[in-house]
Design an enzyme around this catalytic site. Structure first.
Site, PDB file in Angstrom:
ATOM      1  N   THR A 156       0.814  -1.220   0.000  1.00 31.88           N
ATOM      2  CA  THR A 156       0.000   0.000   0.000  1.00 31.88           C
ATOM      3  C   THR A 156       0.843   1.263   0.000  1.00 31.88           C
ATOM      4  O   THR A 156       0.540   2.234  -0.703  1.00 31.88           O
ATOM      5  CB  THR A 156      -0.945   0.008   1.227  1.00 31.88           C
ATOM      6  N   HIS A 193      -6.152  14.885  -6.454  1.00 32.33           N
ATOM      7  CA  HIS A 193      -5.972  14.237  -5.157  1.00 32.33           C
ATOM      8  C   HIS A 193      -5.375  12.844  -5.367  1.00 32.33           C
ATOM      9  O   HIS A 193      -5.800  12.108  -6.260  1.00 32.33           O
ATOM     10  CB  HIS A 193      -7.322  14.131  -4.435  1.00 32.33           C
ATOM     11  N   ASP A 253      -8.449  10.264  -4.452  1.00 33.49           N
ATOM     12  CA  ASP A 253      -9.705  10.458  -5.179  1.00 33.49           C
ATOM     13  C   ASP A 253      -9.536  10.449  -6.691  1.00 33.49           C
ATOM     14  O   ASP A 253     -10.458  10.069  -7.419  1.00 33.49           O
ATOM     15  CB  ASP A 253     -10.355  11.780  -4.756  1.00 33.49           C
ATOM     16  N   ASN A 273      -4.711  -3.313  -3.657  1.00 32.04           N
ATOM     17  CA  ASN A 273      -4.862  -4.764  -3.702  1.00 32.04           C
ATOM     18  C   ASN A 273      -5.009  -5.333  -5.105  1.00 32.04           C
ATOM     19  O   ASN A 273      -4.788  -6.528  -5.313  1.00 32.04           O
ATOM     20  CB  ASN A 273      -6.052  -5.180  -2.841  1.00 32.04           C
ATOM     21  N   SER A 305      45.130 -16.207  -8.310  1.00 30.67           N
ATOM     22  CA  SER A 305      45.588 -16.353  -6.933  1.00 30.67           C
ATOM     23  C   SER A 305      46.462 -15.178  -6.537  1.00 30.67           C
ATOM     24  O   SER A 305      47.209 -14.628  -7.357  1.00 30.67           O
ATOM     25  CB  SER A 305      46.384 -17.653  -6.767  1.00 30.67           C
ATOM     26  N   LYS A 309      48.394 -18.978 -11.754  1.00 32.47           N
ATOM     27  CA  LYS A 309      47.162 -19.742 -11.557  1.00 32.47           C
ATOM     28  C   LYS A 309      45.981 -19.003 -12.188  1.00 32.47           C
ATOM     29  O   LYS A 309      45.820 -17.804 -12.009  1.00 32.47           O
ATOM     30  CB  LYS A 309      46.894 -19.942 -10.068  1.00 32.47           C
ATOM     31  N   VAL A 310      45.180 -19.737 -12.930  1.00 29.37           N
ATOM     32  CA  VAL A 310      43.973 -19.176 -13.554  1.00 29.37           C
ATOM     33  C   VAL A 310      42.791 -20.046 -13.159  1.00 29.37           C
ATOM     34  O   VAL A 310      42.853 -21.277 -13.258  1.00 29.37           O
ATOM     35  CB  VAL A 310      44.102 -19.120 -15.087  1.00 29.37           C
ATOM     36  N   ASN A 311      41.719 -19.413 -12.713  1.00 34.31           N
ATOM     37  CA  ASN A 311      40.561 -20.140 -12.196  1.00 34.31           C
ATOM     38  C   ASN A 311      39.330 -19.955 -13.084  1.00 34.31           C
ATOM     39  O   ASN A 311      39.234 -18.961 -13.815  1.00 34.31           O
ATOM     40  CB  ASN A 311      40.234 -19.665 -10.777  1.00 34.31           C
ATOM     41  N   GLU A 329      32.156 -19.900 -11.620  1.00 29.52           N
ATOM     42  CA  GLU A 329      31.913 -19.766 -10.188  1.00 29.52           C
ATOM     43  C   GLU A 329      30.891 -18.668  -9.909  1.00 29.52           C
ATOM     44  O   GLU A 329      29.999 -18.825  -9.059  1.00 29.52           O
ATOM     45  CB  GLU A 329      33.223 -19.468  -9.468  1.00 29.52           C
TER      46      GLU A 329
END
Length: 477
Positions: A117, A141, A144, A153, A329, A335-337, A342
């Protein structure tokens, strides 16, 4: 000038700063509202009464409610219950909001009344103040006029359906792009035989194209579920007002307002036949989120397959190579992830969690109204947005750059004892199991094991052990 909209400007000093407020009135009395705010008393009460969390009502819901107000004003004018002057001012105010000029005027938290509301009134009040500024007086208004022939609702659940449709359309576009990438990869590598795996153990051979094609097909099924959910959401309860009866509307308002809404936003919508269900039940929203949850589940499975297939690069499976986007890392150089997989997986897990909240919320309607709607729509829109963004990033930065590691694929295939499955029709299941076990225990090839046990000859073994004949059903010869 109506008393409820009367503004009395006053000045006070607070913490050394000069702050200006105006006094607004609603049915409960006077409220101080910042003079710079376009909202009114009920929005201000909500700000003060619900200092809960950081989650704000999504702007897509604000815009959709604004579209409903626009359509309602047009319908009310056509039915002669709202003057042309007021209707035009309301419509123009709505267009200003939809242009993004007043985004800061919608500050309410998700954690408010369960019907939404206060957000409905926030939109009503802002529209009324913009309209009145254009008219040079307090003529419009918020209740109104802006809310004429409506109730929170029926407005809020209608906005929920439309907002979810809008979000799912974008999701479908991003999902279709990923499906196309997988379909192209499947076609490119349809002839590249590799080891299949069941129970995380070596299994009969497949091709890389067949494996990726399976991903594409599964996602296509999920896409079909999303489309089906959109069709269900096209039915909206606008016109049901407070409890579903259509109290305070003129006959035919529902059809006229929904027609205007459909035309204005370019989405086909229909009035619900039974608006009592539309107000109390949230099964349509729950169904839509369930389709997103199913998609999240498939994406999570695929992301994990990709992580495992690319694992290594030296001590894992390593059959596919992923794009290298950033160092993996802070301590291990080089290092490659699989970071995109992920990120996609985390988004999917979050969506699956959201589904629990949406499903529970859909159960908590009592009698003629569900009172979990802000929470339901927040989670549904977040899920759609998360999936869309994660899919788009994954498609661009991972899926489109997947390459096979030919040497590893061939090496794994050469050592796959489950190729022995092709012997079973010739020498029987039990004898084939003996051959495979002997090869494993003694570290010899399947051919060496089969020949040493006299089950087949060399040429017969070679004729049976053709991998390309193991990748589809037999022709019967």
């Amino acid at each position: 000038m109506k008393e409820a909209a009367l503004c009395l400007f006053i000045s006070i000093r607070s913490e050394g700063r000069h702050m200006e407020f105006r006094i607004e009135h609603d049915s409960m009395g006077e409220v101080k509202v910042p003079t710079s705010a376009l909202w009114g008393a009920q929005t201000q009460r909500s700000l003060e009464n619900f200092p809960i969390g950081e989650e704000k009502m999504p702007l897509i819901m604000v815009y959709t409610i604004t579209e409903i107000k626009r359509a309602a004003a047009q319908a009310n004018a056509d039915q002669g219950v709202l003057s042309t002057e007021k209707a035009s001012a309301i419509v123009n105010a709505c267009l200003e909001i939809l242009d993004g000029k007043h985004d800061s005027m919608f500050p309410l938290t998700v954690w408010q009344t369960g019907s939404g509301t206060q957000t409905n009134m926030n939109v009503n009040e802002v529209i009324a103040n913009i309209a009145n500024a254009s008219l040079g007086g307090q003529l419009v208004h918020p209740n109104d006029d802006v809310n004429k022939s409506q109730s929170t609702n029926d407005v809020f659940p209608t906005a929920m359906h439309v907002s979810i449709i809008k979000s799912m359309i974008k999701l479908l576009i991003d999902l279709s792009s990923l499906i196309s990438i997988f379909e192209s990869l499947a076609e490119e590598y349809m002839g590249l035989a590799k080891t299949g795996r069941t129970h995380l153990q070596d299994a009969a051979p497949i091709t890389l194209g067949q494996e990726i094609g399976g991903w594409a097909s599964a996602l296509s099924s999920c896409r079909g579920m999303l489309f089906a959910s959109i069709d269900i959401l096209r039915n909206v309860p606008l016109g049901g007002t407070a409890v579903g009866t259509g109290l305070n509307t003129k006959e035919g308002f529902d059809k006229l307002a929904v027609e205007y809404l459909s035309d204005n936003i370019g989405i086909e919508l229909h009035p619900m036949n039974n608006k009592f269900a539309g107000l109390a039940s949230k099964c349509e929203a729950a169904q839509a989120h369930s389709a997103m949850k199913n998609l999240a589940g498939e994406l999570l499975r695929i992301a994990n397959d990709i992580r495992l297939l690319s694992s290594g690069p030296m001590s894992g499976i390593g059959e596919i190579v992923l794009p290298e986007n950033e160092p993996g890392s802070s301590i291990m150089p080089g290092k490659v992830n699989p970071t995109q997989a992920e990120a996609l997986a985390m988004a999917c897990v979050h969506v699956i969690g959201n589904d629990a909240a949406v499903s529970m919320g859909a159960c908590l309607g009592s009698f003629q109204l569900n009172v979990m709607m802000p929470m339901i729509i927040y989670n549904a829109l977040q899920s759609a947005s998360l999936l869309s963004d994660a899919i788009s990033s994954f498609a661009l930065r991972c899926a489109s750059g997947i390459k096979p590691n030919y040497s590893r694929i061939q090496d794994n295939l050469d050592r796959n004892l489950m190729l022995a499955t092709a012997l079973a029709p010739v020498i029987g299941y039990e004898n084939t199991a003996i051959v495979a076990k002997k090869a494993l225990d003694e570290g010899i090839s399947l051919k060496q094991a089969a020949l040493s046990m006299g089950f087949v000859g060399s040429s017969e073994f070679d004729a049976i052990m053709k991998v390309d004949q193991m990748l589809s059903p037999s022709d019967g010869h």
